[in-house]
Scaffold this motif. Structure first.
Motif, PDB file in Angstrom:
ATOM      1  N   TRP A 458       0.775  -0.575  -0.230  1.00 36.42           N
ATOM      2  CA  TRP A 458      -0.171  -0.006   0.080  1.00 36.42           C
ATOM      3  C   TRP A 458       0.677   1.309   0.159  1.00 36.42           C
ATOM      4  O   TRP A 458       0.207   2.203  -0.010  1.00 36.42           O
ATOM      5  CB  TRP A 458      -0.806  -0.350   1.069  1.00 36.42           C
ATOM      6  CG  TRP A 458      -2.131  -1.287   1.050  1.00 36.42           C
ATOM      7  CD1 TRP A 458      -1.857  -2.559   1.769  1.00 36.42           C
ATOM      8  CD2 TRP A 458      -2.994  -1.716   0.459  1.00 36.42           C
ATOM      9  NE1 TRP A 458      -2.378  -3.470   1.340  1.00 36.42           N
ATOM     10  CE2 TRP A 458      -3.235  -2.613   0.047  1.00 36.42           C
ATOM     11  CE3 TRP A 458      -3.299  -0.623  -0.928  1.00 36.42           C
ATOM     12  CZ2 TRP A 458      -4.557  -3.401  -0.377  1.00 36.42           C
ATOM     13  CZ3 TRP A 458      -4.431  -1.443  -1.679  1.00 36.42           C
ATOM     14  CH2 TRP A 458      -5.273  -2.538  -0.984  1.00 36.42           C
ATOM     15  N   LEU A 519     -10.833  -5.141   2.233  1.00 33.32           N
ATOM     16  CA  LEU A 519     -10.229  -3.939   2.269  1.00 33.32           C
ATOM     17  C   LEU A 519     -11.112  -3.864   3.711  1.00 33.32           C
ATOM     18  O   LEU A 519     -11.893  -3.281   4.020  1.00 33.32           O
ATOM     19  CB  LEU A 519     -10.180  -3.577   1.756  1.00 33.32           C
ATOM     20  CG  LEU A 519      -9.893  -3.291   0.233  1.00 33.32           C
ATOM     21  CD1 LEU A 519      -8.841  -2.362  -0.458  1.00 33.32           C
ATOM     22  CD2 LEU A 519      -7.495  -3.852   0.798  1.00 33.32           C
ATOM     23  N   SER A 520      -9.863  -3.250   4.527  1.00 36.48           N
ATOM     24  CA  SER A 520     -10.222  -2.295   6.154  1.00 36.48           C
ATOM     25  C   SER A 520     -10.547  -1.006   5.395  1.00 36.48           C
ATOM     26  O   SER A 520     -11.634  -0.950   6.233  1.00 36.48           O
ATOM     27  CB  SER A 520      -8.792  -1.665   6.638  1.00 36.48           C
ATOM     28  OG  SER A 520      -7.981  -1.343   5.833  1.00 36.48           O
ATOM     29  N   TYR A 523     -10.430   1.072  -1.717  1.00 37.99           N
ATOM     30  CA  TYR A 523      -9.004   1.991  -2.062  1.00 37.99           C
ATOM     31  C   TYR A 523     -10.182   3.191  -2.669  1.00 37.99           C
ATOM     32  O   TYR A 523      -8.907   3.900  -2.566  1.00 37.99           O
ATOM     33  CB  TYR A 523      -9.045   0.790  -2.220  1.00 37.99           C
ATOM     34  CG  TYR A 523      -7.461   1.140  -3.072  1.00 37.99           C
ATOM     35  CD1 TYR A 523      -6.336   1.979  -3.019  1.00 37.99           C
ATOM     36  CD2 TYR A 523      -8.001   1.081  -4.413  1.00 37.99           C
ATOM     37  CE1 TYR A 523      -5.585   1.850  -3.819  1.00 37.99           C
ATOM     38  CE2 TYR A 523      -6.852   0.995  -5.660  1.00 37.99           C
ATOM     39  CZ  TYR A 523      -5.939   1.910  -5.273  1.00 37.99           C
ATOM     40  OH  TYR A 523      -4.922   2.394  -6.414  1.00 37.99           O
ATOM     41  N   ILE A 531      -4.206   5.998   1.919  1.00 33.50           N
ATOM     42  CA  ILE A 531      -3.850   4.686   0.838  1.00 33.50           C
ATOM     43  C   ILE A 531      -2.679   3.724   2.071  1.00 33.50           C
ATOM     44  O   ILE A 531      -2.972   2.791   1.990  1.00 33.50           O
ATOM     45  CB  ILE A 531      -3.542   4.925  -0.510  1.00 33.50           C
ATOM     46  CG1 ILE A 531      -5.011   4.634  -0.711  1.00 33.50           C
ATOM     47  CG2 ILE A 531      -2.698   3.238  -0.774  1.00 33.50           C
ATOM     48  CD1 ILE A 531      -4.410   5.679  -2.420  1.00 33.50           C
ATOM     49  N   LEU A 534      -4.158   1.179   4.853  1.00 33.22           N
ATOM     50  CA  LEU A 534      -4.754  -0.016   4.406  1.00 33.22           C
ATOM     51  C   LEU A 534      -4.374  -1.324   4.741  1.00 33.22           C
ATOM     52  O   LEU A 534      -3.020  -1.805   4.732  1.00 33.22           O
ATOM     53  CB  LEU A 534      -4.953  -0.120   2.642  1.00 33.22           C
ATOM     54  CG  LEU A 534      -6.364   0.738   2.352  1.00 33.22           C
ATOM     55  CD1 LEU A 534      -6.342   0.991   0.704  1.00 33.22           C
ATOM     56  CD2 LEU A 534      -7.441   1.123   2.677  1.00 33.22           C
ATOM     57  N   SER A 535      -5.441  -2.395   4.429  1.00 32.78           N
ATOM     58  CA  SER A 535      -5.370  -3.577   4.871  1.00 32.78           C
ATOM     59  C   SER A 535      -5.936  -4.846   5.184  1.00 32.78           C
ATOM     60  O   SER A 535      -7.113  -4.115   4.154  1.00 32.78           O
ATOM     61  CB  SER A 535      -4.199  -3.855   6.636  1.00 32.78           C
ATOM     62  OG  SER A 535      -5.791  -3.758   7.257  1.00 32.78           O
TER      63      SER A 535
END
Length: 626
Positions: A458, A519-520, A523, A531, A534-535
């Motif tokens: 990311w 995604l957490s 995006y 960005i 993110l994870s």
């Protein structure tokens, strides 16, 4: 009228539904559900579209409205080597201040037993720290007076404390190796600073003097490293080999896990020559042992040989230490590279070569064109790696020869050094990604982790979209930046070309691997500056859940307990706290506080009486929800 039994589609093993699923299929870019069977996407569409694929045994998994993307594929990394060492390494990736980093170092030194070292091996830059500097040798010695400490910063230097100097045996009488410098004080004694001038061999050779983990701990380490990559949304990598990574000895652990069906990341591996002036012999020997594609069928696409490189001949290596002048390649390079490339082309091995500077790329392409006239390179999916200063002329030469370019976010970690040496105008096109894409050259995105940049993809995606370093320096004009979808494509379908797997991975289309990530945060909707944070909350590889968090925890297999018991991985949450799901909900987000600039909830997890989440704790952080 109901379809006959013969006309009904095969029922799916799993149905993932109620998502905002980015397919990267241009004809149907977003869907709500995926049907998965035998490790591949069976169908993608709405719940109504997929209802015929639901049988009595189909497992239903609610995506809870999350943004889902195809699994990320790192086209140039060093997973095999990193996996063997991960449990030994203290990671400073993303640590916001030098004060935090030194605290982590001090705590790890106290728990690390003799004769083990504390290793900080890449993944950070001094520019990410609030202090905008590296630690001093005095600070390192004060933090760890007795435990050996080795800190690798990019390819330019290593910092060793006095205990590490004793452990490696560097004294007043130790000569400087070729291409490196042992810095000395007025009395001629080593200070602890090792400088690459201009190649990194002194750094790698010194690191190799440290103790290794036992085979059992290396296996545990590899498992945990793969799960860490899964947490960040990575489902595939191409391993570019590495110095002191010998084949087949250092591939035993990864092969064992692959044969047992226990990889959680798909790995295509390249072989990196280990013996200067004997490179041709290495590749002739390896060509008798293994062929490209070997292992794929036996491991259901999880482990396969991918060819040669990134080191083909040592005389062609142009390490990107931007603190030093550009190195001139040896006059022997062309003949040595011709001989190796002929062997690879004759055996139909794809290959990749490390080439940072356009001057190096020009000479390398002269060789490849010469070999191509004798043995065509067509269809080999050969690669130029890095290419930070490549010219448009050489981009076109690569296209004409059927090659591709693997790029990484190395400039996010050392862009300030490049700009200082070469100026702003030159920096604005390092590398010229849009020119590569406009020319029609295959481009894949990666990290070059772990000894230069972080393994966090990311950070690279944010760099592509914003043009900023980890220190916040703007490197590129707006016209050179990528939109978010194009950047994502480089990390998915773009990277698939580099392991000759185009059409098999990189998009969520029927028949491709069921490798995807929830995604957490979205995006496509979050601010660009978020960005990098993110994870994944749900990572699926081959239709199987390999990582889960934030409500998806119970779907994933448990994490192995890190070993040995002093491993920094055991203490990572304490060293560099990440907000837990519950805390993140309390604090609204896990990004820095917009008022105070601190990490949310850091104080409430620190070893001080700071459990009141509404309190403000100054330098420790804050509990506010801004």
């Amino acid at each position: 009228m109901q379809p006959s039994v013969a006309d009904r589609p095969s029922p799916a093993d799993s149905l993932f539904h109620n998502g905002r699923i980015t397919t990267l299929d241009r004809s149907r870019p977003e869907v709500q559900a995926l049907a998965v069977k035998d490790g591949k996407v069976l169908a993608a569409g709405s719940m109504e579209d997929l209802q015929p694929y639901v049988g009595p045994a189909t497992r239903r998994i609610d995506l809870r409205g999350r943004r889902v993307i195809p699994g990320l594929n790192d086209s140039h990394t060093h997973l095999i080597r990193a996996g063997l060492n991960y449990n030994m390494e203290l990671r400073w990736d993303g640590v916001p201040s030098l004060a935090d980093a030194l605290r982590m170092l001090r705590e790890q030194a106290q728990r690390t037993p003799a004769p083990q070292w504390v290793r900080v091996v890449g993944g950070f830059s001094e520019w990410q720290f609030a202090e905008k500097r590296l630690p001093t040798l005095q600070e390192i010695n004060e933090a760890a007076p007795d435990t050996p400490v080795f800190i690798l910063h990019l390819y330019d230097r290593a910092l060793l404390n006095a205990a590490a100097l004793r452990a490696v045996g560097y004294t007043k009488d130790t000569p400087n190796p070729p291409g490196g410098e042992i810095q000395r004080d007025a009395r001629g004694e080593p200070t602890g600073l090792l400088v690459a001038k201009p190649n990194a061999m002194i750094l790698y050779a010194t690191l190799a003097k440290g103790p290794r983990l036992s085979p059992e701990d290396q296996e545990n380490s590899t498992r945990l490293y793969m799960r860490e990559l899964n947490r960040l949304g990575i489902t595939s990598v191409i391993d570019a080999g590495g110095g002191f990574q010998n084949y087949p000895d250092d591939y035993g652990i990864i092969r064992k896990l692959a044969n047992a069906g226990e990889l959680t990341v798909r790995v295509a591996y390249n072989l990196f020559t280990q013996r200067p002036k004997q490179e041709k012999d290495d590749f002739l020997q390896w060509a008798r042992l293994v062929r490209p594609g070997d292992g794929e069928r036996e491991t259901a696409g999880f482990f396969r040989h991918n060819g040669a490189g990134e080191m083909l001949v040592f005389s062609a290596a142009d390490f990107e230490d931007f603190r030093e002048p550009r190195p001139d390649l040896s006059t022997t390079m062309e003949q040595e590279l011709v001989e190796v490339t002929r062997v690879l082309a004759a055996n139909r091995w794809p290959f990749r070569i490390h080439a940072t500077y356009d001057e190096s790329i020009t000479r390398v392409l002269d060789v490849f064109e010469r070999v191509n006239a004798e043995v065509p390179l067509t269809g080999l999916n050969w690669i130029i790696d890095h290419a930070e200063t490549i010219s448009e002329r050489n981009i076109e030469r690569i296209r004409a020869l059927g090659g591709g370019i693997a790029i990484q976010h190395r400039m996010a970690y050392q862009g300030e050094y490049f700009q200082e040496r070469y100026g702003r105008a030159a920096t604005e096109r390092t590398p010229p990604v849009k020119k590569m894409l406009e020319a029609g050259v295959p481009v894949g995105m990666g990290t070059d982790a772990t000894r230069v940049a972080s393994y966090n993809p990311w950070v690279g995606l944010q760099w592509l979209v914003t043009g900023e370093t980890v220190g916040g320096t703007k490197l590129y004009p707006q016209a050179s930046l990528l939109d978010r979808e194009t950047a994502l494509r480089l990390y998915t379908e773009g990277s698939a070309w580099f392991s000759t797997e185009q059409g098999r991975k990189g998009a969520l289309i029927a028949g491709q691997y069921a490798d995807f990530v929830a995604l957490s945060a979205d995006y496509f909707a979050i601010p660009q500056s978020d960005i990098k944070g993110l994870s994944s909350v749900l990572t699926v590889v081959g239709g199987k859940v390999v990582h889960g968090s934030d409500g998806f925890d119970e779907l994933a297999p448990p994490l192995p307990t890190p070993s040995p018991d002093w491993s920094p991985v055991r203490y990572r949450e304490l060293q560099a706290p990440r907000a837990t799901a519950a805390v993140a909900r309390t604090a609204c987000c896990a990004t820095p506080c917009g008022v105070h600039g601190h990490r949310h909830m850091f104080a409430s997890q620190a070893a001080v009486p700071a459990s009141d989440r509404n309190a403000f704790w100054g330098a420790l952080g804050c509990g506010c929800a801004w």
